[in-house]
Design an enzyme around this catalytic site. Structure first.
Site, PDB file in Angstrom:
ATOM      1  N   ALA A  65       7.520   3.769  12.302  1.00  0.00           N
ATOM      2  CA  ALA A  65       8.012   3.521  10.886  1.00  0.00           C
ATOM      3  C   ALA A  65       8.296   4.481  10.581  1.00  0.00           C
ATOM      4  CB  ALA A  65       6.891   2.461  10.344  1.00  0.00           C
ATOM      5  N   SER A  73       2.798   4.867   2.099  1.00  0.00           N
ATOM      6  CA  SER A  73       3.240   4.986   3.622  1.00  0.00           C
ATOM      7  C   SER A  73       3.153   3.229   3.771  1.00  0.00           C
ATOM      8  CB  SER A  73       1.270   4.065   4.552  1.00  0.00           C
ATOM      9  OG  SER A  73       1.411   4.520   5.706  1.00  0.00           O
ATOM     10  N   ASN A  74       3.154   2.442   5.282  1.00  0.00           N
ATOM     11  CA  ASN A  74       3.937   1.335   5.293  1.00  0.00           C
ATOM     12  C   ASN A  74       2.868  -0.058   6.222  1.00  0.00           C
ATOM     13  OD1 ASN A  74       4.599   1.693   8.436  1.00  0.00           O
ATOM     14  ND2 ASN A  74       6.342   3.610   6.967  1.00  0.00           N
ATOM     15  N   TYR A  75       3.447  -1.000   6.378  1.00  0.00           N
ATOM     16  CA  TYR A  75       2.477  -2.343   7.194  1.00  0.00           C
ATOM     17  C   TYR A  75       2.159  -1.497   8.721  1.00  0.00           C
ATOM     18  CZ  TYR A  75       2.542  -4.436   3.180  1.00  0.00           C
ATOM     19  OH  TYR A  75       1.862  -4.976   1.720  1.00  0.00           O
TER      20      TYR A  75
END
Ligand code: CTP
Length: 403
Positions: free
Chosen positions: A276, A208-210
């Site tokens: 995102a 995943s991402n922030y």
């Protein structure tokens, strides 16, 4: 103008109640029909006779009218109103409405209210700054209520500080602007993607991402506040929505986000792609947890996810507007411009990770917006909800000039 708008004006026991007469008059002058509901303490500061003379309606204060026993229906008032304004709102009333303490007619009316509620606090500076009051105001915001921040200046206590009820004219302007804004996107359906996606590796791990979802959720509230019906397709985030016109669709993976976005896009007039999205997912999902092995390294094979923005750009028809985001770390303007073209977007919102306060997780953002005609508009550092308002202004203006 407030022509034809039905407003319940709630008045509570603050010295600022004397300004309620001016407020009442200003609302009526701009065309509103006003019904006053006053607390017992409010009547100590301003007489119901003044208010009923101004509004040409009996002032409601008790559950029953003393002389003939008529029941005053708070439920009917909740259905009648286009808006409720509590001004001045004391710390006591703010505490009661935040916590549902329904011991007077004003609080029961608030709890029955179907229309938007505005609250204009008025109290001494220390009472206003107290964590209890601040927590109650936060709670009201989480219910979707609008807080009209008090001003700073000389208070009835002779102390100087924040706690003065906002001036009646400014309160009325704010309410007028609220009704105007509600018309700007009325009849439009807006699709918004937000947050990260999670691409499963095995039952306990994902890529995943922030992304926090803050920008996308702020855009959803802003579009709903402009009258649009919003479909908010969100990846996994710890956030709540406030506006009743937001329909939230929770997804986990890019594939699920794509399916949800593609199914709502045909009815949308605007799509804002703020998520995102993970560009890749593991080629193989392991049904069982991957075990640590003796091998010195582990390689994951990744396979591309659908590009939601590009797919919607391809499907875009006349009358549909697409806004995308670009998070860049180098050659920002040219990369963003290339993305706008490649994905057939009308606007691209550039975040540069070189800018302090921009991008993921924080409460602020600093963006440059580019349009399909090649114009680039840089905006200063602002809160994410202010950035959302700027972005929606651009979409509203574009719709106005193309329709
Ligand atoms: N986007 C999308 N689906 C994807 C990837 C991106 O809808 N699979 C959207 C984002 O929501 C954003 C825009 O496309 O509005 C640009 O996203 P970004 O991650 O900056 O671009 P990519 O196309 O992924 O390009 P790169 O990662 O190479 O910078």
């Amino acid at each position: 103008m407030l022509t034809g708008k039905k407003i319940v004006l709630g008045i509570t026991g603050s010295i600022a109640a004397y300004k309620a007469a001016v407020l009442c008059r200003a609302l009526i002058k701009r065309g509103a029909e006003v019904q006053v509901v006053i607390t017992p303490a409010g009547k100590e500061f301003i007489t119901p006779v003044t208010l009923s003379a101004l509004t040409q309606k009996p002032v409601v204060s008790a559950f029953f009218t003393a002389n003939d026993g008529t029941w005053n229906s708070h439920v009917d008032l909740g259905l009648w109103a286009d808006l409720m304004l509590i001004a001045p709102a004391t710390a006591a009333t703010i505490g009661k409405i935040a916590n549902g303490v329904a011991d007077n007619m004003l609080v029961t009316t608030y709890l029955s209210m179907k229309a938007p509620v505005f609250v204009a606090p008025a109290m001494d500076l220390d009472m206003y700054a107290h964590p209890a009051t601040q927590r109650n105001l936060e709670r009201l915001k989480s219910y979707g209520n609008h807080i009209i921040e008090p001003g700073t200046g000389l208070l009835a206590s002779n102390l100087d500080g924040k706690g003065r009820m906002e001036e009646p004219d400014r309160i009325v302007n704010r309410i007028e602007r609220f009704f105007e804004k509600e018309k700007e996107l009325a009849g439009n359906k807006v699709l918004i993607t937000a947050g990260p996606t999670q691409e499963k590796i095995d039952p306990v791990r994902y890529i995943s991402n922030y992304s926090s979802g803050k920008m996308g959720f702020a855009l959803a509230e802003e579009c709903a506040g402009r009258g649009a019906e919003v479909f908010l397709v969100s990846g996994p985030v710890e956030r709540t929505t406030v506006h009743p016109r937001i329909k939230r669709i929770d997804v986990e993976t890019a594939e699920e986000m794509y399916q949800a976005a593609a199914s709502h896009f045909p009815e949308a007039t605007i799509a804002i792609l703020c998520a995102a999205v993970a560009d890749y997912r593991p080629a193989q999902y392991s049904k069982n947890k991957l075990k640590r092995q003796a091998a010195p390294a582990l390689s994951l094979e990744l396979t591309p996810n659908p590009d939601i923005a590009a797919a919607l750009g391809e499907a875009k028809k006349n009358g549909q507007l697409l806004m995308g985001f670009a998070l860049e770390t180098e050659n920002e303007l040219s990369n963003a411009q290339a993305k706008l073209r490649k994905k057939n977007l009308d606007f691209i919102v550039l975040n540069s990770l070189q800018d302090r306060g921009a991008g993921f997780r924080g409460d602020t953002n600093k963006v440059t917006v580019m349009d399909a005609e090649g114009n680039a508009s840089p905006f200063p550092l602002k809160s994410k909800s202010e950035v959302a308002a700027d972005l929606v202004d651009l979409l509203v203006n574009k719709k106005r000039t193309t329709e």
